[in-house]
Design an enzyme around this catalytic site. Sequence first.
Site: not given
Length: 361
Positions: A130, A156, A251, A167
């Site tokens: 994602t 992932k 991130e 996540t």
Amino acid sequence: MSEKNNFGNDLPKILQLATAAGTFTKNVVCAPPVTVCKDKLEASEGLARAIIVNSGQANAATGVTGTQNALRTADEAASILGEEAKHVLVASTGVIGRQIDMEKMVAGISEACKQMSPDGGDDAAKAIMTTDLIDKQIAYKVKLSSGTVIVGGMSKGSGMIHPNMATMLGFVTSDAAVESGTWSKIVKEASQKSFNQITVDGDTSTNDCLIALANGASEVVVDSQDDVKLFTDTVTKCCEHLAKAIARDGEGATVLLEIKVSGAASDEDARLVARTVAGSSLVKSAVFGRDPNWGRIAAAAGRAGVDFDESELDIFLGPHQMMKSGQPLEYDTEAARYVFFSFRRAFAMQWSLKTVMLALP
């Protein structure tokens, strides 16, 4: 994150008749695919042939309709594959709070099943991404007493990364033959030492899962004590690699901070200290600013809820010792800062009841 509409590419399958085990998120807002997987693993007594994964839509916070969609996803795949629905597991990742477009999902399942290939691992690893910047894969061979087996995996994850689990989706497969109860214990131990030990932003996702399949294709049985230990170590090594890849790809992350804890009264005490230091916003900001502010490390360790003697606390940043036996030491600040500037993407922090240490891995 925008919705991904190419369900042909975003629906990988992992297909093999196998002993199955899984570990899942502990978030109370638990996505329907997670509860469906748990139910299926119980109903099938730990057997699975396929995993259907979609990215772009998490199918989380979607209520009864979300559960129905997860079940229908498994049913559609089972029908195409000629398999019992209880042997088809599902996983989803992506935006929370939106219903899956089942018309596109069903078409994607059909297309994905047509594209099945023994060489499809790369495509599957890319399809589950994602916000990930890179796909995450690894495989190992291990020689046991009666032959060699392979352990491989993909994962992932980039945001919503925090213990319990993080996540993330993780999938591990092996051609070893291993009894269901033993396999479950191995997977749980490996997960505890890997995916449950990473944190990026302090948020635990609704969809986290690690699903592991062992199909016995090698005909190498894992049953002796020595083989079980060696096999467990290899599965753990696989999961640790995938977990570190997730943390490294976090991130906004610029540094992979690895904390190794020794000298604690128990593994759980060690994990608690490691998580507290790793999750400290002040420690993170010091690392990001390349500031060797070791006091923040000491403070985080001290509030972890683990009893230790402050007078036995040592702190190191790389080769530079900042504290010895609870007393501050003089050190070269610029040299200590250089550790951060030289190793922006990966360095390790070691902590024990006698030693807190930042050292190159």
